[in-house]
Design a protein around this motif. Structure first.
Motif, mmCIF file in Angstrom:
data_model
loop_
_atom_site.group_PDB
_atom_site.id
_atom_site.type_symbol
_atom_site.label_atom_id
_atom_site.label_comp_id
_atom_site.label_asym_id
_atom_site.label_seq_id
_atom_site.Cartn_x
_atom_site.Cartn_y
_atom_site.Cartn_z
ATOM 1 N N MET A 134 31.135 34.118 11.690
ATOM 2 C CA MET A 134 31.130 33.640 12.879
ATOM 3 C C MET A 134 30.163 32.084 12.742
ATOM 4 S SD MET A 134 31.017 37.456 15.731
ATOM 5 C CE MET A 134 31.045 35.747 17.880
ATOM 6 N N LEU A 159 30.877 40.558 10.540
ATOM 7 C CA LEU A 159 31.173 39.741 11.188
ATOM 8 C C LEU A 159 30.354 37.911 11.823
ATOM 9 C CD1 LEU A 159 33.516 39.348 13.411
ATOM 10 C CD2 LEU A 159 32.108 41.036 15.106
ATOM 11 N N LEU A 160 29.241 38.469 11.820
ATOM 12 C CA LEU A 160 27.939 37.225 12.302
ATOM 13 C C LEU A 160 27.946 36.042 10.786
ATOM 14 C CD1 LEU A 160 25.732 36.791 13.514
ATOM 15 C CD2 LEU A 160 23.939 37.963 12.855
#
Length: 321
Positions: free
Chosen positions: A40, A36-37
Motif C-alpha cells: 500500500m 500488505l502495508l
C-alpha cells in the motif's frame, strides 16, 4: 433432537481457502500484514522518491554543470563555475531583492493576520465563525490569474484606487510615494509597491489560518489571569499571547515566505523590470538556454527554506500547521 445434535458434524475452525490467484493473495496478505502495508505504501513512496526527490537531485546535478560560452552547449563536467556566476553582482541583486520582498510580505501578513485571527479565536462563535472561515477561504476558490489581473486593473493609473484618491484629494500622496526611487514607478501596477500589495493579498489566508489555530490553543484563563494580576493589554500581548501564538506565526510564515520566494507570475504581471528568482529561472532556462544557471538559481530558495524549516521546527511551528 439430542441424537440429531450429537450426530451433526462440528463447524470447521478455519474456513477453506477460496482457491485461485485471488485466494492465494488473500491468504498471503492475511498471514503477512507487513507485506500488505508495504504494497500500500509503495505507490506514494515511488512517487515521492522518483518524481519529487529524483527531480530535485537532477536539478542539483544540473547546477554543477556549466554552459560553453562559444557554442552555448552544456558542458557536463562537474564544476563550481555556475555557482561563481551566481555570485555576480547582478545575480546577487536578484537574490537579495527576492529575499527582501519575501521577508516584508511575511512581516506584513503577520501584522494584518494577527488581529483577524485573534477575533476569530476569541470572540467568533456559531455563524460568525463560519462567516470568518468563508471570508478567509473565499479568495482561495477563485482563479489565481484572475485575482492578479483584477489587482492590475485596481492599481493601474486609470484604476479605481487612483479615482478614489482623487475624490478624496489625496492623489498628491500617491504621486509622492510613486516618485520614490525604489518602491515607486509610473503607477502602482508597475512598481515594487504594487507587487508587495498583491503578494500580501494572495498569501494572507495562509497566514491567518495557522495563527488562528495557535490562538485557539491559548487557554482563556491565562489572559484573564494576566489582567487580574494588573498587566496592561500590551504586557498581556507581549508576555502571554505573542509567545504562545509565535509557533502559528512561524507556521504561516513558512507558506508566505516560501511562496513569495518561488513565485514569478505576480512580478511578471505587476511590477517593474527588475527580476525575481522565479523570473530569473524562467528567463535562464527559456530565453537564454542556460539550464545550469537556472538550476543554481532554484537551489537558492531550497537552501534558504531548508534552514528556515529547521529553525521553524525548533520553535514548534509544525504543531500549528
Amino acid at each position: 433432537m439430542t441424537t440429531a445434535a450429537l450426530n451433526s458434524s462440528p463447524a470447521p475452525a478455519i474456513l477453506p481457502g477460496s482457491g485461485g490467484l485471488r485466494g492465494a493473495l488473500s491468504d498471503l496478505f492475511w498471514r503477512r500484514p507487513l507485506f500488505l502495508l508495504l504494497l500500500m505504501l509503495l505507490p506514494p513512496v515511488l512517487w515521492l522518491g522518483i518524481v519529487y526527490i529524483g527531480s530535485l537531485f537532477a536539478l542539483l546535478l544540473q547546477s554543477f554543470f556549466s554552459i560553453d560560452e562559444f557554442s552555448g552547449l552544456i558542458n557536463r563536467e562537474f564544476t563550481l563555475k555556475t555557482y561563481g556566476d551566481l555570485l555576480q553582482a547582478a545575480n546577487l541583486d536578484i537574490i537579495l531583492r527576492t529575499v527582501t520582498m519575501a521577508a516584508l510580505v511575511t512581516l506584513a501578513s503577520a501584522i494584518i493576520a494577527f488581529p483577524i485571527a485573534y477575533y476569530a479565536a476569541r470572540y467568533a462563535r456559531g455563524r460568525w465563525k463560519a462567516l470568518f472561515y468563508l471570508g478567509v477561504m473565499l479568495p482561495l476558490w477563485s482563479s489565481y490569474l484572475v485575482k492578479i489581473y483584477a489587482w492590475k486593473l485596481i492599481l493601474a493609473k486609470e484604476g479605481i484606487l487612483t479615482w478614489l484618491l482623487a475624490k478624496l484629494n489625496l492623489l498628491w500622496l500617491l504621486d509622492a510615494w510613486l516618485s520614490l526611487p525604489v518602491v515607486g514607478g509610473n503607477s502602482l501596477s508597475v512598481s515594487a509597491s504594487g507587487t508587495f500589495i498583491v503578494f500580501v493579498y494572495v498569501w494572507l489566508p495562509f497566514m491567518i489560518l495557522p495563527v488562528q489555530a495557535a490562538l485557539e490553543r491559548v487557554p482563556g484563563n491565562l489572559v484573564e489571569a494576566s489582567s487580574d494580576l494588573g498587566a496592561s493589554p500590551g504586557q498581556t500581548f507581549r508576555n502571554v499571547l505573542f509567545p504562545l501564538a509565535l509557533p502559528g506565526i512561524v507556521a504561516g510564515s513558512i507558506f508566505t515566505f516560501s511562496l513569495t520566494l518561488g513565485d514569478y507570475i505576480i512580478p511578471q504581471i505587476i511590477g517593474t523590470s527588475r527580476l525575481f528568482i522565479g523570473q530569473a529561472v524562467y528567463s535562464q532556462q527559456g530565453t537564454a538556454g542556460n539550464i545550469p544557471l537556472a538550476a543554481a538559481f532554484t537551489v537558492v530558495p531550497i537552501v534558504i527554506m531548508g534552514f528556515y524549516l529547521w529553525g521553524a521546527k525548533r520553535m514548534g511551528a509544525f504543531d500549528a500547521l
